[in-house]
Design an enzyme around this catalytic site. Structure first.
Site, PDB file in Angstrom:
ATOM      1  CE  LYS A 190      -3.798   1.857   2.908  1.00  0.00           C
ATOM      2  NZ  LYS A 190      -4.617   1.599   4.108  1.00  0.00           N
ATOM      3  CB  SER A 194      -8.103   3.391   3.208  1.00  0.00           C
ATOM      4  OG  SER A 194      -7.209   2.735   4.111  1.00  0.00           O
ATOM      5  CB  SER A 220      -8.229   0.305   5.890  1.00  0.00           C
ATOM      6  OG  SER A 220      -8.991   1.480   5.853  1.00  0.00           O
TER       7      SER A 220
HETATM    8  N1  GLN Z   1     -12.929   3.528   6.652  1.00  0.00           N
HETATM    9  C1  GLN Z   1     -12.377   3.926   7.914  1.00  0.00           C
HETATM   10  C2  GLN Z   1     -12.068   5.391   7.913  1.00  0.00           C
HETATM   11  O1  GLN Z   1     -12.288   6.002   6.919  1.00  0.00           O
HETATM   12  C3  GLN Z   1     -11.174   3.085   8.230  1.00  0.00           C
HETATM   13  C4  GLN Z   1      -9.919   3.537   7.640  1.00  0.00           C
HETATM   14  C5  GLN Z   1      -8.776   2.638   7.901  1.00  0.00           C
HETATM   15  O2  GLN Z   1      -8.926   1.560   8.461  1.00  0.00           O
HETATM   16  N2  GLN Z   1      -7.600   3.095   7.519  1.00  0.00           N
HETATM   17  O3  GLN Z   1     -11.614   5.933   8.869  1.00  0.00           O
END
Ligand code: GLN
Length: 493
Positions: free
Chosen positions: A78, A153, A177
Site C-alpha cells: 500500500k 482504504s 481498511s
Molecule cells: N474507513 C475507515 C475510515 O475512513 C477506516 C480507515 C482505515 O482503516 N484506515 O476511517
C-alpha cells in the site's frame, strides 16, 4: 509458465518455485503480465517496478535454494509504506513528489526474506475512507465488477490480489481498511492485534488504532505472511515481546468444540443496512462451522457496540489531525505556496494539498481536541473505548472467538456513497470495534450474493474476531471454514 495465469495462492507459488516447476523470473513475469493487462482498467497500482522486480527474480534464480518462506514471492505495498527510494504518496497530492528515504520495519523484513516488490498500491488519501474513491489519483475498480468500489482504504492492495496482479499485498487497518476491502474483493485479510506488527515506517493515520496486515488468497497464506512480519521492534514501542508462533502449523488442529460467539448486537434483525444476501451467506457459514464441530454461542452481547463507531469517529480524527500537522509544505512534499505570512503559507499549501475528506477530518479532530471541547468529546470517547474493550473481555470469558459479517453490504457502486460521509462511515460498522479494542480480526470470503439493485453476484466476507494475541484461533477457524466453503477467489476478468 509462459503466458499462463499466476498460481492460485502463495503456497502454490512456493511449491512451484521449490519444485522448479517455474523460475522466479517466470513467476514474477506472470504477475507483471496480469498488471499489464488489467491495471489500466482497474487502477489498483500507482507504481510498478517491473525491471527491478525481474532483476531481483534473476538474482534469486541464480541461487541454489530459497532460504525463506517468502523468498521469490511477488508482493505489493500500500502506498503508505515507506520503502527506500520509492515514491510514497499515501494517496495524497500533498506527497505527490515525496520519495521515501528509508525502509520501514515490515518492508525491511519482507526484503530480508527476498519477497519481490512489484509495485505500490492505490488507497484512500492517508487511509481515510472505505472505497478508495478518496485517492487523489483516481479510484480503484473492483475486479468482480468494474462499476463498483473495491472497498478501502487499502482498495488497491485488495484489488491487486483479487485480480491476480500480486501473490500477496500489504495494507493497514485503522478502522477496517484491510478487512472491509478483503471482504468486498473476495479475498482474505487480517488485522493483527494492536502491537503484534511494528508500524515503524508506516505513515501514521491514527496511532492508537493503526495496524499492518496482509491480503492473500487463502488463510494459510495469511498465516505465513503474518509470521514473517510480526514481532517486537525497538523502533515501535507499542510492539509486544510475546513470541511469534508458527501460525501455519496451528491451522492443522480441528475446530471441534471451539466456542464461537455471535454478538447479538451485530446480527440482530434491526441491524441497519445489513443486506439480505450478506445475512444469508453469513447464516450459511454459521451452519458450516457447526457441522465442523464448533459450538455457536448466540447469547453473547457487546452492549457498547453502538457507541464504538461514534467513539472511533472522535478518536481517529483527533489523532489524524495531530499526525498530519507535519505536512506543512516545508518539510515534506508539495512545494509551498507563496503567501504573506507563515500561517497563511501553511493554510494555502495544506488547502491545496489535502483533499476534502482529509480537510473535514482535520477540522473535526482539531475541534475535538480544542480547549473547552476536549473533555466533552475526546475524553468521553476514550471512556467509551474502555467500555468497548471491557465488552470484548467479558465476551471472551464465554467464547474462544467471535464471528460477524465483515461488511453490512457487498461492493457498492462507485459514487454511491462518495458525497455522503455518514453512509461511508457506516461501511465500517462491524470492523471499527476491533480497532477500538485492539483485538485481531480476520476476514475471509464465504459466498457470493446479488447486490440489492441486481447485477453480477459479489463476494461476501465473514469476520472472525479473536482474543488479543490469539491470531492462531481465528486463523484456524478461518482455515477450516475456508476448506469447507471452497470459495473460488477468481473474478471473471
Ligand atoms: N474507513 C475507515 C475510515 O475512513 C477506516 C480507515 C482505515 O482503516 N484506515 O476511517
Amino acid at each position: 509458465m509462459a503466458n499462463t495465469l499466476p498460481p492460485s495462492s502463495l503456497t502454490a507459488a512456493r511449491a512451484g518455485l521449490d519444485q522448479k516447476k517455474f523460475s522466479c523470473r517466470e513467476l514474477t513475469q506472470a504477475y507483471l503480465d496480469r498488471i499489464q493487462k488489467d491495471n489500466g482498467r482497474l487502477h489498483a497500482l500507482l507504481a510498478v517496478y517491473g525491471d527491478d522486480a525481474l532483476a531481483h527474480a534473476d538474482q534469486l534464480d541464480r541461487r541454489k535454494k530459497f532460504a525463506h518462506p517468502l523468498a521469490g514471492i511477488p508482493m505489493v505495498l500500500k502506498d503508505i509504506f515507506l520503502a527506500a527510494g520509492t515514491k510514497t504518496t499515501a494517496g495524497s497530492k500533498i506527497l505527490e513528489n515525496y520519495t521515501a528515504t528509508y525502509d520501514g520495519t515490515v518492508v525491511e523484513k519482507l526484503k530480508q526474506q527476498d519477497s519481490i516488490l512489484l509495485g505500490k498500491s492505490n488507497m484512500d488519501e492517508f487511509a481515510c475512507g472505505s472505497s478508495t474513491e478518496h485517492s487523489a489519483f483516481g479510484p480503484t475498480k473492483n475486479p468482480w465488477d468494474a462499476t463498483r468500489v473495491p472497498g478501502g482504504s487499502s482498495g488497491g492492495s485488495a484489488a491487486a490480489v483479487a485480480a491476480g496482479m500480486s501473490c500477496f499485498a500489504m495494507g493497514s487497518d485503522t478502522g477496517g481498511s484491510i478487512r472491509q476491502p478483503a471482504s468486498l474483493c473476495g479475498i482474505v485479510g487480517l488485522k493483527p492485534t494492536y502491537g503484534r506488527v511494528s508500524r515503524y515506517g508506516l505513515m501514521a493515520m491514527a496511532s492508537s488504532l493503526d495496524q499492518i496486515g496482509p491480503f492473500t488468497r487463502t488463510v494459510e497464506d495469511t498465516a505465513i505472511v503474518l509470521r514473517a512480519i510480526a514481532g517486537l521492534d525497538p523502533k515501535d514501542s507499542t510492539t509486544s515481546p510475546q513470541p511469534v508462533p508458527d501460525y501455519a502449523a496451528a491451522l492443522r488442529k480441528s475446530i471441534k468444540g471451539l466456542r464461537i460467539g455471535v454478538p447479538k448486537e451485530y446480527f440482530s434483525d434491526s441491524t441497519a443496512g445489513l443486506e439480505d444476501g450478506v445475512r444469508k451467506s453469513f447464516s450459511a457459514a454459521l451452519k458450516i462451522l457447526e457441522t465442523l464441530g464448533a459450538k455457536i454461542v448466540t447469547d453473547i452481547s457487546l452492549p457498547h457496540t453502538d457507541y464504538a463507531l461514534a467513539a472511533y469517529y472522535v478518536i481517529m480524527p483527533a489523532e489524524l489531525s495531530a499526525n498530519l500537522a507535519r505536512y506543512d509544505g516545508i518539510r515534506y512534499g508539495l512545494s509551498r505556496r507563496e503567501a504573506p505570512t507563515l500561517i497563511a503559507q501553511y493554510a494555502e499549501t495544506r488547502g491545496a494539498g489535502f483533499g476534502a475528506e482529509i480537510r473535514r477530518r482535520i477540522m473535526l479532530g482539531t475541534y475535538a481536541l480544542s480547549a473547552g471541547y476536549y473533555d466533552a468529546y475526546y475524553k468521553k470517547a476514550l471512556a467509551v473505548r474502555t467500555l468497548v474493550r471491557q465488552d470484548f473481555e467479558q465476551a471472551f470469558k464465554k467464547v474462544d472467538c467471535l464471528v460477524t459479517p465483515t461488511s453490512p453490504t457487498v461492493a457498492f457502486k462507485i459514487g454511491a456513497k462518495a458525497d455522503d460521509p455518514l453512509s461511508m462511515y457506516l461501511a465500517d460498522v462491524y470492523t471499527v470495534a476491533g480497532n477500538v479494542a485492539g483485538v485481531p480480526g480476520l476476514s475471509l470470503p464465504v459466498g457470493l450474493a446479488e447486490p440489492p439493485e441486481g447485477g453480477v453476484k459479489l463476494p461476501v466476507g465473514l469476520q472472525l474476531i479473536g482474543k488479543p494475541f490469539d491470531e492462531e484461533t481465528i486463523l484456524r477457524a478461518g482455515h477450516h471454514l475456508e476448506q469447507a466453503v471452497k470459495f473460488s477467489c477468481d473474478p471473471k476478468l
